[in-house]
Design an enzyme around this catalytic site. Sequence first.
Site, PDB file in Angstrom:
ATOM      1  CD  GLU A 198      -2.901  -0.675   2.502  1.00 51.09           C
ATOM      2  OE1 GLU A 198      -3.963  -1.301   2.531  1.00 51.09           O
ATOM      3  OE2 GLU A 198      -2.544   0.078   3.431  1.00 51.09           O
ATOM      4  CE  LYS A 246       4.620   5.636   6.798  1.00 54.57           C
ATOM      5  NZ  LYS A 246       4.112   6.942   7.025  1.00 54.57           N
ATOM      6  NE  ARG A 265      -3.040   5.494  11.018  1.00 58.59           N
ATOM      7  CZ  ARG A 265      -2.190   4.623  11.527  1.00 58.59           C
ATOM      8  NH1 ARG A 265      -0.919   4.893  11.620  1.00 58.59           N
ATOM      9  NH2 ARG A 265      -2.631   3.462  11.934  1.00 58.59           N
ATOM     10  NE  ARG A 317       0.898   9.234  13.656  1.00 55.15           N
ATOM     11  CZ  ARG A 317       1.113   8.247  12.792  1.00 55.15           C
ATOM     12  NH1 ARG A 317       1.330   7.035  13.222  1.00 55.15           N
ATOM     13  NH2 ARG A 317       1.126   8.463  11.504  1.00 55.15           N
ATOM     14  CD  GLU A 375      -1.174   9.666   6.615  1.00 55.12           C
ATOM     15  OE1 GLU A 375      -0.229  10.422   6.892  1.00 55.12           O
ATOM     16  OE2 GLU A 375      -1.483   8.684   7.324  1.00 55.12           O
ATOM     17  CG  PHE A 402      -4.569   3.019   5.704  1.00 58.58           C
ATOM     18  CD1 PHE A 402      -4.490   2.444   6.948  1.00 58.58           C
ATOM     19  CD2 PHE A 402      -4.242   4.353   5.560  1.00 58.58           C
ATOM     20  CE1 PHE A 402      -4.074   3.173   8.051  1.00 58.58           C
ATOM     21  CE2 PHE A 402      -3.823   5.094   6.644  1.00 58.58           C
ATOM     22  CZ  PHE A 402      -3.744   4.500   7.904  1.00 58.58           C
TER      23      PHE A 402
END
Length: 176
Positions: free
Chosen positions: A12, A14, A19, A34, A64, A103
């Site tokens: 995946e 990044k 986040r 986060r 994200e 994700f």
Amino acid sequence: IREKMIGEIAAEEKYDGERVQAHIKKGKITLFSRRLENTTRQFPDVAKDLLNRIKSKSCVVEGEIVPVDSKGNLLQFQVLMQRRRKYDVEVYVKKVPVELRLFDLLELNGKSYLYKSYPERHNALEKITRESRITKLAKRKVCKDVDCVEDFFQQALERGCEGIIAKSCAKNAVYQ
């Protein structure tokens, strides 16, 4: 990667963004950073779009938030930091467009997905998500060999990503 993972590997992208964990319940949404700070007010466009794009009564999804240009190309993280404000939020919603790249799925309709395999979590996430200009699934490629992972890694770098996250597609690949 091959030393740690047997079988298929999901590579995946990044992203260099912020986040977010989105909690949706009874038609309401809260976005958390986060550090578990409530960021819903800083990203009202993301909250509104995601609420309309997820087909479930309740869920917790991770993704994200990334800044993009008018063509959808990824921009640097520093551009996104302009959105971290208390005032003039609507001005910066227009000035700094973003996308949410989902994700993972942690909870769906009151049922924890933490101990379900990555493929099960991803399949469920695909089923409940309707993509839009803002809400998208993270780009990924399922690979059988490391060369495939390496190719996807190079492509991710070319698209402006930080790199990739390699996830095992094994039946025991639970959320960690």
